[in-house]
Design an enzyme around this catalytic site. Structure first.
Site, PDB file in Angstrom:
ATOM      1  N   HIS A 256      -3.963  -7.489  -0.845  1.00  0.00           N
ATOM      2  CA  HIS A 256      -3.465  -6.259  -0.488  1.00  0.00           C
ATOM      3  C   HIS A 256      -3.003  -6.323   1.182  1.00  0.00           C
ATOM      4  CE1 HIS A 256      -3.159  -2.491  -0.930  1.00  0.00           C
ATOM      5  NE2 HIS A 256      -3.500  -1.817   0.183  1.00  0.00           N
TER       6      HIS A 256
ATOM      7  N   ASP B 184       1.372  -1.129   0.073  1.00  0.00           N
ATOM      8  CA  ASP B 184       0.006  -0.174  -0.295  1.00  0.00           C
ATOM      9  C   ASP B 184       0.404   1.122   0.094  1.00  0.00           C
ATOM     10  OD1 ASP B 184      -2.981   1.064   0.615  1.00  0.00           O
ATOM     11  OD2 ASP B 184      -2.107   1.754   1.454  1.00  0.00           O
TER      12      ASP B 184
ATOM     13  N   TYR C 224      -3.014  10.888   0.745  1.00  0.00           N
ATOM     14  CA  TYR C 224      -3.594  11.067  -0.807  1.00  0.00           C
ATOM     15  C   TYR C 224      -3.569  12.322  -1.540  1.00  0.00           C
ATOM     16  CZ  TYR C 224      -5.250   6.005   0.118  1.00  0.00           C
ATOM     17  OH  TYR C 224      -5.574   4.828   0.514  1.00  0.00           O
TER      18      TYR C 224
END
Length: 407
Positions: A373, A180, A313
């Protein structure tokens, strides 16, 4: 600064506030079709209602807190350029083996330092296995580290924080592991500090198709080699993510403040926002209610608050004028740092091996039949096996740190 032991301690007042908010939660209705997967619309109401009620009535945070405090938790101050001293929480498990390898683990969103919990028992170098000094920080804005409310805390700053932590602990040279945002953070470390970061292992592979002008031999190999079954399935998985699972990323990359109101005010909203990812991004992993609520509680009780975590982000996709390193840069070729790559079939982006080789000097690749993930949590044995094969005797990174062979 000398790191000090750290105890996670959520006040009774904060726990009471959580229960009060959960007691007044209002749930939406939902479209339902008998012949379709209810998850296609997002987290199902029945699951969120059940989990929210358990969070309020049955979940024992004090028990979860005590378990987290069994980890070797520490806190220290780090001077990050332009941001002053930051309190950083981290897990640190030194290995007793003389030549153990310093290993920095970087989590992402919606993960946390908890992801290393299942790795720790296997990194002490028992038997013929190499040993690792494990360091796993709560990234700034996450967990029990300080939050940042000043613009410009780009990926270079996350990398600087982690690098300075390793230096403070006496690890002048080290290796990294991440998925990630850990992919981007460890890549930024390798780009900025190649004399210190000697190798990286990643389990999110954001490689691109090789280009004829840049990697002619690799591009030719890619052009003439048909996709195998794993790669075909991976293409479908990647397409699903971009078409059906990427909305959260667009929102958090453009308007993190707006979604932040829901995350900061409503534990039910936070639960639904994270639980959807835990379900969709794993490979049939059977989450227990206690696991889910421990993960979400770490966000709710985080030092900076749950809304702070999504700022990474925006900062990563809008780095100018503070940094020239953006996410596309970190998905390109990074020299000097040896790279190991783990492919899991239910990762959110699954690429061919040739694509992975565009990231840098790849010396190790593994393909796993199961996993998604959150590999360190879903398949800790697979991550440990990769690390042992990559850094152990006969592996491509054996002795990558002079004097630290792992043995």
């Amino acid at each position: 600064m000398v790191p000090e032991p750290y105890q996670i301690s959520v006040s009774d007042e904060v726990l009471k506030d959580l229960k009060q908010r959960l007691s007044t939660a209002k749930f939406p209705d939902q479209l339902e079709y008998a012949d379709q997967d209810v998850w296609q619309f997002g987290a199902p109401v029945a699951d969120i209602r059940r989990l929210a009620n358990y969070w309020k009535e049955g979940f024992d945070w004090r028990k979860a807190e005590a378990t987290l405090n069994e980890l070797p938790n520490y806190q220290t101050k780090l001077d990050v350029d332009g941001f002053g001293d930051l309190d950083i929480h981290f897990v640190h498990q030194p290995c007793t083996k003389k030549g153990a390898i310093p290993l920095l683990f970087s989590h992402g969103w919606p993960g946390s330092f908890i992801e290393v919990k299942k790795l720790l028992p296997f990194l002490n170098g028992d038997g013929n296995a190499p040993g690792f000094h494990l360091v796993a920080p709560s990234l700034p804005n996450f967990g029990f580290s300080d939050g940042i409310n000043k613009k410009g805390f780009t990926l270079t700053k996350y990398a600087e924080t982690c690098h300075k932590l390793m230096l403070q602990l006496g690890y002048d040279q080290y290796v990294t592991q991440g998925g990630d945002w850990g992919f981007s953070v460890t890549r930024a470390i390798g780009l900025q500090y190649p004399d210190h970061c000697k190798a990286s292992h990643i389990n999110l592979v954001l490689g691109q198709a090789p280009k004829l002008a840049q990697q002619p031999l690799l591009a030719l190999q890619h052009a003439i080699s048909p996709y195998n079954a794993r790669e075909k399935a991976g293409h479908e998985r990647s397409a699903w993510f971009m078409n059906e699972g990427y909305g959260y990323n667009l929102l958090q990359s453009t308007k993190p403040q707006t979604v932040g109101y829901a995350l900061a005010d409503s534990p039910t909203a936070l639960l639904a926002w994270i639980f959807e990812k835990l379900h969709d991004w794993t490979d049939g992993y059977r989450w227990t209610d206690d696991e889910i609520l421990t993960w979400v509680s770490i966000y709710w009780f985080s030092k900076a608050g749950p809304a702070a975590s999504v700022r990474i982000y925006y900062e990563a996709t809008h780095p100018e004028p503070f940094s020239s390193i953006s996410t596309p840069t970190l998905r390109g070729w990074i020299p000097h740092v040896k790279l190991g790559v783990a492919h899991f079939p239910r990762e959110i982006t699954v690429v061919p091996k040739t694509w992975a080789q565009t990231l840098g000097p790849v010396v190790f690749q593994s393909e796993h039949e199961k996993g998604g993930h959150f590999a360190a949590w879903e398949r800790p044995e697979a991550i440990v096996e990769d690390l042992r094969r990559m850094f152990g005797k006969g592996g491509p990174c054996y002795g990558v740190i002079p004097g630290n062979s792992g043995y």
